[in-house]
Design a protein around this motif. Structure first.
Motif, short mmCIF file in Angstrom:
data_model
loop_
_atom_site.label_atom_id
_atom_site.label_comp_id
_atom_site.label_asym_id
_atom_site.label_seq_id
_atom_site.Cartn_x
_atom_site.Cartn_y
_atom_site.Cartn_z
N LEU A 175 17.19 23.29 -57.90
CA LEU A 175 17.35 24.73 -58.08
C LEU A 175 18.54 25.21 -57.27
O LEU A 175 18.70 24.85 -56.11
CB LEU A 175 16.09 25.45 -57.62
N ALA A 176 19.40 26.01 -57.89
CA ALA A 176 20.59 26.50 -57.20
C ALA A 176 20.21 27.38 -56.02
O ALA A 176 19.23 28.13 -56.06
CB ALA A 176 21.47 27.28 -58.17
N GLN B 246 8.24 32.09 -59.26
CA GLN B 246 8.88 31.36 -60.35
C GLN B 246 8.09 30.14 -60.79
O GLN B 246 8.35 29.57 -61.84
CB GLN B 246 10.29 30.91 -59.91
N GLY C 217 14.76 35.17 -51.05
CA GLY C 217 15.50 33.95 -51.31
C GLY C 217 15.20 32.89 -50.26
O GLY C 217 14.71 33.18 -49.17
N ASP D 32 18.83 31.17 -56.29
CA ASP D 32 18.18 31.41 -57.57
C ASP D 32 16.76 31.91 -57.33
O ASP D 32 15.92 31.18 -56.79
CB ASP D 32 18.16 30.11 -58.39
N ILE D 33 16.47 33.14 -57.72
CA ILE D 33 15.13 33.69 -57.55
C ILE D 33 14.53 34.12 -58.89
O ILE D 33 13.53 34.86 -58.92
CB ILE D 33 15.15 34.90 -56.59
N THR D 34 15.09 33.62 -59.99
CA THR D 34 14.61 34.05 -61.31
C THR D 34 14.24 32.91 -62.25
O THR D 34 13.39 33.08 -63.12
CB THR D 34 15.66 34.93 -62.01
N SER D 35 14.88 31.75 -62.13
CA SER D 35 14.64 30.67 -63.10
C SER D 35 13.20 30.19 -63.04
O SER D 35 12.68 29.91 -61.95
CB SER D 35 15.57 29.48 -62.83
N ASN E 215 10.47 31.53 -53.77
CA ASN E 215 10.44 30.97 -55.13
C ASN E 215 9.03 30.82 -55.68
O ASN E 215 8.83 30.23 -56.74
CB ASN E 215 11.16 29.61 -55.20
N ASN F 46 14.52 23.79 -51.98
CA ASN F 46 15.35 24.80 -51.33
C ASN F 46 14.71 25.27 -50.03
O ASN F 46 13.54 25.61 -49.99
CB ASN F 46 15.52 26.01 -52.26
N ASN G 75 17.96 37.91 -48.96
CA ASN G 75 17.94 38.88 -50.04
C ASN G 75 16.94 40.00 -49.81
O ASN G 75 16.55 40.69 -50.75
CB ASN G 75 17.65 38.19 -51.39
#
Length: 650
Positions: A386-387, A276, A351, A390-393, A273, A527, A42
């Protein structure tokens, strides 16, 4: 809810302008080549180039000096490709965005103004020669958090992954090279000719010699404070110990307590991550404090304070102000707050890497499906699922006490018990205008908070009331009274009575029993875990397959058995580190005695041998591999392989 003020808006305008400037400079640059496959994490090419080259204000040595410096025992350039290969850093060719051909994360810091003239009491000859206003070489975060993985003749670049560099040896060799240059007339003459030019005067040469000797003495003081009876090797650094020792040295507080040294090397953590998570560092010592939405961009103030702490430890120049200077003016430093905010925002986009099947081979979907069931049963209670991408949850990491994890206690305990003579910090509030006052001898962690807050305030005084006040409310202190007893053995197996006493004091302290204790280690989403070997916080387990095996050392320590060679179904007690050759079956790097790399003359660079126990079979504090079993030892080999296949998908 944080109040947005006019100074904060102006600060946002400055950050936005700097970001646009950097994007224009590096938009056409690409660190990736036909030989190096960059994974899709990303990031744009500009993001990656900025991550590699932006200065945080780190100042290790003047750039002209480093480019002229020779190895202590030869005429080989210190920055030669062979030498960089020996240390394990990633080489990059010269380009428009890397004109000096510096390794990844070796960056140039340049301040021509008078504000660059700091630390003049510590380095008077360097200040007098206006060397502070020259270009300096330092390191940024990418030097420690970027790696290459090789397999089948191909190289995969993983941004944000732990480096395999030998930081400890590089600093020792740099100090030796500076010393040799300051006393060896032939080396000095060659050095002076490269730095000053062929027509330099004897007076200029003598001044340069004094400056080199001065920097060598300063670097030598830090080396002495960071001395360790445990070698770090490739891929490890006692970062918290180095940071706290630097903070103590900046305060001119004198010696540390002799029982606390930088002898708890840790693996470099992977940093995707990171923004987050509510707690950062292996022991969760750095937490999220407050995030400010400014013009559509979020500035993580906790991240800012954390990164300021990091760059203080990695060579930033900091000057603790005299007591007559108002506290709200903060401290002068070389730290570049605007750039660090932009680096943090760049990192927020990063990511986790996805297993490159085209290079490492396809993932067995059936085995991975079965492995997910084992993950849910054995792992998911601590490691959030974590999916991918996913960089926001938000991630609330799980903290587990060191005794529950069963792992090595040295990192967590050293940080808790690190104390120093306060020196210039004495009597100051540990968040500049708020908090208790620092005592004449106190926790070095409190001094670090004071130094980091002082640097931020010194650069961004408009954040003082709106941010620093929020920061201090969310930070626990490190003061405690130890409740000691002699009922149990602490640090079993270790021979050192000093380390046993330190472990007892740590584990029986009141602080160790609190909910927010730093005498603990964190679990985070897994991840990209496949790209982060070796494993555990201290790098004591070479592959993911080994991590799913039981630890013979754990059994010995808990049941009092005799130490013996582990079987094939137990974690190894020794292995080699430094090779970038990947083992996709066991998920980690090669651990045999294969060379780290070949030098230009065909000489092999030997790997580092990691030893969980010494030659007599005694466990080495700092290297215990006894942590993190959590039931995986009960799995059959086929079940382990299924779980391993699932971990590749994360």
């Amino acid at each position: 809810m944080t109040r947005v003020t006019f100074p904060m808006i102006m600060f946002a305008v400055c950050v936005a302008g700097f970001t646009a400037f950097c994007a224009n400079v590096v938009r056409a640059a690409s660190p990736c080549t036909d030989e190096v496959l960059c994974l899709d994490q990303n990031w744009t090419q500009a993001d990656r180039a900025f991550w590699y080259r932006a200065s945080q204000g780190s100042r290790l040595i003047p750039l002209a000096w480093m480019r002229a410096l020779e190895e202590a025992d030869s005429e080989e350039a210190f920055l030669s490709p062979d030498n960089i290969t020996r240390y394990g850093y990633l080489q990059e060719p010269a380009s428009s965005y890397n004109p000096y051909g510096l390794p990844v994360g070796f960056v140039v810091d340049h301040d021509r103004s008078r504000s660059a003239d700091i630390m003049c009491q510590t380095l008077p000859a360097i200040c007098a020669g206006r060397v502070m206003r020259q270009e300096w070489l330092g390191l940024n975060c990418s030097a420690c958090h970027t790696t290459d993985i090789r397999f089948g003749g191909k190289t995969v670049r993983v941004d944000g992954a732990p480096t395999l560099a030998d930081f400890q040896t590089m600093l020792e060799d740099l100090h030796a090279a500076l010393l040799a240059t300051s006393v060896d007339e032939r080396k000095l003459e060659r050095f002076a000719t490269r730095v000053l030019g062929a027509g330099h005067t004897g007076q200029a040469r003598e001044a340069l010699q004094a400056q080199i000797a001065e920097l060598a003495v300063y670097r030598g003081r830090l080396l002495a404070m960071n001395r360790s009876d445990v070698r770090y090797g490739y891929g490890r650094l006692d970062a918290q110990g180095h940071i706290l020792n630097k903070v103590a040295l900046v305060g001119q507080g004198g010696d540390l307590h002799q029982s606390v040294r930088s002898n708890a090397p840790a693996s470099y953590p992977h940093v995707w991550n990171t923004s987050q998570q509510d707690k950062i560092q292996w022991n969760g010592i750095a937490g999220e404090i407050v995030k400010l939405p400014i013009f559509g961009k979020t500035t993580d103030v906790g991240g800012l304070v954390r990164n300021v702490s990091e760059v203080i430890g990695v060579f930033a120049h900091v000057e603790i102000s005299p007591r007559w200077k108002p506290a709200f003016l903060g401290y002068e430093s070389s730290v570049r707050v605007k750039e660090m905010i932009d680096l943090e925002q760049t990192l927020e986009k990063l990511g986790s890497p996805v297993w490159p099947e085209a290079v490492f081979g396809s993932i067995d979907a059936d085995k991975a499906t079965r492995g997910r069931a084992h993950f849910v049963e054995k792992c998911a209670q601590c490691h959030d699922d974590l999916a991918v991408g996913d960089i926001t949850s938000p991630i609330k990491v799980k903290m587990s006490g060191v005794e529950e994890v069963g792992t090595d206690v040295m990192l967590a305990c050293n940080t808790l018990l690190h104390r120093s003579n306060a020196g210039l910090y004495e009597g100051r509030k540990f968040f500049i205008v708020k908090g208790e006052k620092i005592e004449s001898q106190d926790s070095t962690t409190l001094m670090l908070k004071n130094a980091a807050a002082g640097v931020v305030v010194g650069k961004l005084d408009e954040l003082l009331e709106s941010v620093v006040g929020d920061v201090v409310d969310g930070v626990r202190t490190a003061r405690f009274e130890a409740a000691l007893s002699a009922e149990a053995e602490y640090l079993p197996g270790a021979l050192s009575p000093e380390k046993k006493a330190l472990a007892e004091q740590c584990l029986k302290s009141q602080e160790a029993a609190t909910e927010n204790s730093i005498v603990a280690y964190k679990a985070r989403p897994l991840n990209g875990i496949w790209a982060t070997a070796p494993y555990l916080h201290n790098g004591s387990v070479p592959t993911l397959h080994d991590l799913l095996l039981p630890s013979h050392l754990r059994t010995v320590l808990r049941q009092g058995q005799t130490m013996a060679a582990p079987g094939p179904d137990q974690r190894p007690l020794s292995f080699h580190v430094g090779s970038r050759e990947f083992d996709p079956d066991r998920v980690g790097f090669r651990t045999d005695d294969a060379a780290v790399a070949l030098l230009s003359d065909g000489t092999e660079v030997p790997p580092f041998r990691f030893e969980v126990v010494d030659d007599e079979g005694n466990p080495v504090p700092g290297n215990y591999n006894s942590g993190h079993e959590y039931g995986t030892a009960d799995l059959s080999e086929n079940e382990r392989l299924d779980l391993l296949e699932y971990l590749k998908t994360l």
